[in-house]
Design a protein around this motif. Sequence first.
Motif, PDB file in Angstrom:
ATOM      1  N   ASN A 107       0.838  -1.196   0.000  1.00 44.47           N
ATOM      2  CA  ASN A 107       0.000   0.000   0.000  1.00 44.47           C
ATOM      3  C   ASN A 107       0.874   1.247   0.000  1.00 44.47           C
ATOM      4  N   TYR A 133       0.818   5.510   1.053  1.00 45.18           N
ATOM      5  CA  TYR A 133       0.176   6.547   1.845  1.00 45.18           C
ATOM      6  C   TYR A 133       0.829   7.893   1.575  1.00 45.18           C
ATOM      7  N   TYR A 157       1.862  -5.797   3.808  1.00 48.57           N
ATOM      8  CA  TYR A 157       1.056  -6.546   4.761  1.00 48.57           C
ATOM      9  C   TYR A 157       1.068  -8.045   4.449  1.00 48.57           C
ATOM     10  N   VAL A 195      -0.890   2.555  15.164  1.00 42.12           N
ATOM     11  CA  VAL A 195       0.335   2.888  14.440  1.00 42.12           C
ATOM     12  C   VAL A 195       0.918   4.124  15.125  1.00 42.12           C
ATOM     13  N   TRP A 230       4.066   0.433  12.656  1.00 40.41           N
ATOM     14  CA  TRP A 230       2.907  -0.348  13.088  1.00 40.41           C
ATOM     15  C   TRP A 230       3.190  -0.909  14.485  1.00 40.41           C
ATOM     16  N   SER A 260      -2.316  -4.950  16.089  1.00 38.30           N
ATOM     17  CA  SER A 260      -3.579  -5.161  15.373  1.00 38.30           C
ATOM     18  C   SER A 260      -4.471  -6.095  16.171  1.00 38.30           C
ATOM     19  N   TYR A 313      -1.929  -9.131  17.243  1.00 39.61           N
ATOM     20  CA  TYR A 313      -0.526  -9.122  16.864  1.00 39.61           C
ATOM     21  C   TYR A 313       0.145  -7.879  17.436  1.00 39.61           C
ATOM     22  N   ASP A 339       7.516  -6.437  17.726  1.00 40.03           N
ATOM     23  CA  ASP A 339       8.451  -6.960  18.729  1.00 40.03           C
ATOM     24  C   ASP A 339       8.849  -5.893  19.741  1.00 40.03           C
ATOM     25  N   TYR A 393      -1.621   6.645  16.599  1.00 37.08           N
ATOM     26  CA  TYR A 393      -2.812   6.728  15.772  1.00 37.08           C
ATOM     27  C   TYR A 393      -3.659   5.461  15.901  1.00 37.08           C
ATOM     28  N   TYR A 445      -8.905  -1.574   5.975  1.00 37.66           N
ATOM     29  CA  TYR A 445      -9.725  -1.300   4.797  1.00 37.66           C
ATOM     30  C   TYR A 445     -10.879  -2.285   4.686  1.00 37.66           C
ATOM     31  N   VAL A 456      -5.023  -5.576   4.487  1.00 40.62           N
ATOM     32  CA  VAL A 456      -4.539  -4.810   5.629  1.00 40.62           C
ATOM     33  C   VAL A 456      -4.004  -3.480   5.121  1.00 40.62           C
ATOM     34  N   ALA A 457      -4.931  -2.636   4.725  1.00 35.05           N
ATOM     35  CA  ALA A 457      -4.621  -1.270   4.335  1.00 35.05           C
ATOM     36  C   ALA A 457      -5.305  -0.362   5.330  1.00 35.05           C
ATOM     37  N   PHE A 458      -4.605   0.665   5.745  1.00 38.25           N
ATOM     38  CA  PHE A 458      -5.109   1.527   6.813  1.00 38.25           C
ATOM     39  C   PHE A 458      -5.862   2.685   6.182  1.00 38.25           C
TER      40      PHE A 458
END
Lengths: 107, 120
Positions: free
Chosen positions: A34, A36, A91, B37, B47, B50, B59, B62, B95, B100, B105-107
């Motif tokens: 993706n 941004y 991702y 994020v 990130w 999630s 998730y 680390d 944030y 999506y 997994v698109a923010f």
Amino acid sequence: DIQMTQSPSSLSASVGDRVTITCQASQDISNYLNWYQQKPGKAPKLLIYDGSNLETGVPSRFSGSGSGTDFIFTISSLQPEDIATYYCQQYDNVPYTFGQGTNLEIK
Amino acid sequence: EVQLVESGGGLVTPGGSLRLSCAASGFTFSGSSMNWVRQAPGKGLEWVSSISSSSSYIYYADSVKGRFTISRDNAKNSLYLQINSLRAEDTAVYYCVKDYQAGVVAFDCWGQGTLVTVSS
């Protein structure tokens, strides 16, 4: 972890120019990539998902391509409002990782 | 209109704790995976964590595993991040971010962010 390497880290271009940013993954991520846009002081905005799909409402001058490890983000004709930092993000695997960003300025 | 509003940030001493909250509206919260994020001052995006729509899958990066806990309350349309054992390197804008759609997994929606500053 999958490393995402963007280039260039900064870029200066003129209004109307075609602008290209590349993103390379450290391993095959298919099209799970993706893009941004983040303007100063603002939250990021999703532009492109799955490598090449334009998010709803995003101008068609923005596009993305690529698969596997190599990806390209293009602005076909740079506009003044496109001044921002651009990030790629994969991702394919957790942890989801971002590129380091490309700071785009107007020449 | 989709809205994500974070709260709970602030100045905390090293080793301290905070609980960040995110109030969601304008979409079916219970059907969406959610994320945190963060962005350190002048740095890029990282990130953090999630959580799936039903909290079945969680998730962590680390860098925060064992110190941060993500959770959600679908009845309250709210997302949380409990952050413990804070370190200077946790200083960032955090944030709240919506996924999506399932499988992508698109923010696509971001809150305005809440600043966490870790300093003595």
